[in-house]
Design an enzyme around this catalytic site. Structure first.
Site, PDB file in Angstrom:
ATOM      1  N   LYS A   1      10.844   3.784   0.362  1.00 30.26           N
ATOM      2  CA  LYS A   1      11.246   3.521  -1.017  1.00 30.26           C
ATOM      3  C   LYS A   1      10.718   4.518  -2.043  1.00 30.26           C
ATOM      4  CE  LYS A   1      10.017  -0.793  -1.321  1.00 30.26           C
ATOM      5  NZ  LYS A   1       9.746  -2.094  -1.839  1.00 30.26           N
TER       6      LYS A   1
ATOM      7  N   GLY B   1      -4.351   3.820   1.160  1.00 31.97           N
ATOM      8  CA  GLY B   1      -4.158   3.688  -0.284  1.00 31.97           C
ATOM      9  C   GLY B   1      -4.957   4.717  -1.078  1.00 31.97           C
TER      10      GLY B   1
END
Ligand code: ADP
Ligand code: MG
Length: 394
Positions: free
Chosen positions: A200, A374
């Protein structure tokens, strides 16, 4: 944020300092045993560096999400066992974090030895970055070293707060991340190419935004490419679309007067994502309504590989296609191969991208495999990482 930080190599070891070493021992545990000790072995060089130079180490880490409560299933006991085996001496586990057991064991530490304290997240003050808790942690040692890169994007007591109370350095793992990624972001060998894929646009927005400023080429692939293609007026069938990012992407393309952003000219298309699916090659902007783009096509792979070969620095995050299925793995494989063969300084980041590179046996051909998850993404986004920002500048 400065990427030029003092490291464990800058510590004065002449007085045998006790070092509070924040590690990433957040390993998978099943039935009380560690099932993958990669993160423990990765932390050994820094631990050994400290011990071999005459220091002693108070090791600490979080494990899982005990949410501020003492929970035996999240105990670091299995980690202490493995550390003892790997280091060749007993690494005792304090039964608490900043209590009597930790204090007694830390106080009795001899140079060249290490202890492990219990799971930092047994205390809610850890994630709250509570100053009192940071002070207690600081009292266990003379010097603080952070080597938990995967937690460096969190401002917790053990990753950031404690640096207010002790001289703070990075360990060898963070040193390597700073040299590789920090180096690429600040003074890349050019041309600097960033390859972005995955599913995405919204997952990678911050990375796109930062790298489009720094890089010379942005090679877009994976599912996110189709939002770009639709933004340019292409027909993408039932390919992945981030509809609410269309305006953003349109603006991005409009501002790209230098032509940095490259989109896949052709795609491997199919009517369903499954093993053994029938595939065709089509122009990425002419995908029939009932089909979807699942990989970059051969023409795109070749063009991207060419750019990679002629680059000075390459950062890759996000597979070029649904590489989990062989039918849609060619693009990802070709990109990985081109990076492996390139003389450029090559960095791979992202869980799935690393899985792909490992699957093709190419991990050791890359200059840097960024395992920070992350933290790596936020690093690439150009964000301030509290666990690094808090360390002493050079
Ligand atoms: P990373 O973990 O390396 O950061 P991401 O998690 O962003 O990568 O993306 C990986 C996922 O993207 C994979 O599961 C892959 O199947 C999916 N993907 C790649 N290309 C496409 C595509 N064209 N359509 C749908 N999914 C895709
Ligand atoms: Mg992923």
């Amino acid at each position: 944020m400065s990427y030029n930080k003092k490291t464990v190599r800058d510590i004065d070891f002449s007085k045998g300092p006790r070092v509070l070493l924040r590690c990433d021992f957040n390993v998978p545990i099943e039935n009380g045993a560690v099932t993958d000790d990669t993160r423990i072995t990765a932390s050994l060089p820094t631990i050994k560096y400290i011990l071999e130079h005459g220091g002693s180490a108070v090791l600490c880490s979080h494990l899982g999400r005990p949410k501020g409560k003492v929970s035996p299933e999240f105990s670091l006991a299995p980690v202490a066992k493995i550390l003892s085996k790997l280091l060749g001496f007993d690494v005792p586990l304090a039964t608490d974090v900043v209590g009597l057991s930790a204090k007694a064991l830390a106080g009795a530490l001899q140079p060249g030895k290490a202890i492990l304290i219990e799971n930092l997240r047994f205390h809610a003050q850890e994630e709250a970055n509570d100053p009192e808790f940071s002070k207690w942690l600081a009292e266990l040692a003379d010097v603080y070293v952070n080597d938990a890169f995967g937690a460096a994007h969190r401002a917790h007591a053990s990753t950031a707060g404690v640096a207010s109370y002790l001289p703070a350095y990075c360990g060898l793992l963070i040193e390597k991340e700073l040299a590789a990624i920090g180096g690429a972001l600040t003074e890349p060998r050019r041309p600097f190419t960033a390859i972005l894929g995955g599913s995405k646009v919204s997952d990678k927005l911050g990375v796109i935004e930062n790298l489009v400023k720094i890089a010379d080429n942005l090679l877009i692939g994976g599912g996110m490419a189709y939002t770009f293609i639709q933004a340019k007026g292409g027909k993408i069938g039932k390919s992945l679309l981030d509809a609410d990012k269309l305006d953003y992407v349109t603006e991005l393309l409009k501002n790209d007067s230098a032509g940095k952003i490259h989109l896949p000219a052709d795609s491997v298309i199919t009517s369903e994502l499954k093993a053994g699916a029938v595939t065709e090659i089509a122009a990425s902007g002419a995908i029939p309504d009932d089909m979807l783009g699942a990989d970059i096509g051969p023409e795109t792979s070749e063009a991207y590989a060419d750019i990679i070969t002629n680059s000075g620095t390459v950062i890759w995050n996000g597979p070029m296609g649904v590489f989990e299925l062989d039918e849609f793995a060619a693009g990802t494989k070709i990109i990985a191969g081109a990076m492996a063969a390139s003389s450029a300084f090559t960095i791979v980041g992202g869980g799935d991208s690393l899985a792909a590179v490992n699957k093709y046996g190419l991990a050791d051909k890359m200059n840097h495999n960024a395992t920070g998850g992350g933290a790596t993404l936020e690093f690439l986004e150009g964000k301030v990482l509290p666990g690094i920002d808090c360390l002493l500048d050079r």
